[in-house]
Design an enzyme around this catalytic site. Sequence first.
Site, mmCIF file in Angstrom:
data_model
loop_
_atom_site.group_PDB
_atom_site.id
_atom_site.type_symbol
_atom_site.label_atom_id
_atom_site.label_comp_id
_atom_site.label_asym_id
_atom_site.label_seq_id
_atom_site.Cartn_x
_atom_site.Cartn_y
_atom_site.Cartn_z
ATOM 1 C CG HIS A 76 -1.812 1.111 1.412
ATOM 2 N ND1 HIS A 76 -1.725 2.013 2.434
ATOM 3 C CD2 HIS A 76 -2.883 1.487 0.673
ATOM 4 C CE1 HIS A 76 -2.699 2.882 2.343
ATOM 5 N NE2 HIS A 76 -3.419 2.603 1.277
ATOM 6 C CD GLU A 111 -2.527 1.888 -3.438
ATOM 7 O OE1 GLU A 111 -1.902 2.056 -2.375
ATOM 8 O OE2 GLU A 111 -3.701 2.220 -3.593
ATOM 9 C CG ASP A 125 -2.933 5.967 -3.925
ATOM 10 O OD1 ASP A 125 -3.868 5.191 -4.187
ATOM 11 O OD2 ASP A 125 -2.375 6.014 -2.810
ATOM 12 C CG HIS A 164 -3.405 8.844 -0.631
ATOM 13 N ND1 HIS A 164 -4.118 9.742 0.127
ATOM 14 C CD2 HIS A 164 -4.171 7.725 -0.710
ATOM 15 C CE1 HIS A 164 -5.263 9.188 0.508
ATOM 16 N NE2 HIS A 164 -5.310 7.968 0.012
ATOM 17 C CD GLU A 184 -7.282 4.683 -5.076
ATOM 18 O OE1 GLU A 184 -6.510 4.221 -4.212
ATOM 19 O OE2 GLU A 184 -8.301 5.352 -4.804
HETATM 20 O O1 G3P Z 1 -6.530 1.636 -2.750
HETATM 21 C C1 G3P Z 1 -6.769 0.854 -1.634
HETATM 22 C C2 G3P Z 1 -6.652 1.775 -0.501
HETATM 23 O O2 G3P Z 1 -5.411 2.368 -0.705
HETATM 24 C C3 G3P Z 1 -7.723 2.798 -0.512
HETATM 25 O O3 G3P Z 1 -7.443 3.762 0.363
HETATM 26 O O4 G3P Z 1 -7.102 6.121 0.677
HETATM 27 O O5 G3P Z 1 -5.221 4.559 0.948
HETATM 28 O O6 G3P Z 1 -6.091 5.054 -1.296
HETATM 29 P P1 G3P Z 1 -6.409 4.919 0.142
HETATM 30 CA CA CA Z 2 -4.978 3.646 -2.810
#
Ligand code: G3P
Ligand code: CA
Length: 309
Positions: free
Chosen positions: A35, A62, A64, A77, A157
Amino acid sequence: MTSLRVASLLLTGLGVLVAGALVRGADAPKMLIAHRGASGYAPEHTFASYDLAIQQKADFVEPDLAVSKDGVLVCLHDDTLERTTNVEEVFPDRYSHDVKGRNGEKRWVANDFTVAEIKRLDAGSWVDAKFRGAQVPTWDEMLARVQQHPGVGVYPELKSPPLYTARGVDMAKIFVDSVKQHHLDTPESLKRTPVIIQSFDRATIKRMSTELPTVPRVFLTSDEGDITDAQLKDLATFAQGIAPEKKLIAAHPDLVRRAHALGLTVTAWTFRADEKTAYASVKDEMAKFLYDFGIDALFTNNPDQFPRR
Ligand code: G3P
Ligand code: CA
């Protein structure tokens, strides 16, 4: 990662497309998504965080994604820069006159800055002085870094597509064009570098099903209204999985069975060692969700604590 494992991951993601039904058994490998990288140990969305995630055997890393003023996808993010960079110091007068915090605080919207300007920012010092000088990576840079490790995937994302639409920017098109330019949607590339697209924006996930049909996609939610049977059934017509906030699964353990019955994978978020929970450790918490609730994958800030069996 073994080729068998890669094949299994691809079948997991593409099962709906290739077989008409999800190819997934109870003994299928559980997937670890780092994450924002290994963000429990290094500043989120920096090369240090991504590199550590790979060292800690993440299946996917991941990013963002946000869009700069000049249309470049960057790994960030928040929609704004002040939490994770020194933008307030470098560009004190460039705060937004439209976007403000809950209590009227100044905000520096990433989309108001060119990628060259964003590259001037320090994205590491806010965590620890030893990370001083870490830059905000572009999506292209992040991808190239992960592609050096065949078998490791990326899990991008698309953050806040409606924010960009309101500014006349088609974020999804920029992303689709990039995926096609890099040939990430080809079987050969997906085998070497698996890709799974995620978004809280249901319309964007639906759009990806027509614009990038070979790339698996999951819908993120923390909303009870999204996990009714009717909503799941609709989701299964254009996505491979649902990614609920973990509290939704704890409150509705039958969600996993109901989603699986429709051929949807279940990926929970977010597991972090620095969160106080009812579990003795984040490893125990992850084990509960993976092996008792039966989820297929999860996002964690602590990839080294992922309980593989
Ligand atoms: O994308 C999964 C999780 O990361 C969603 O929450 O706010 O950390 O992007 P966030
Ligand atoms: Ca995310």
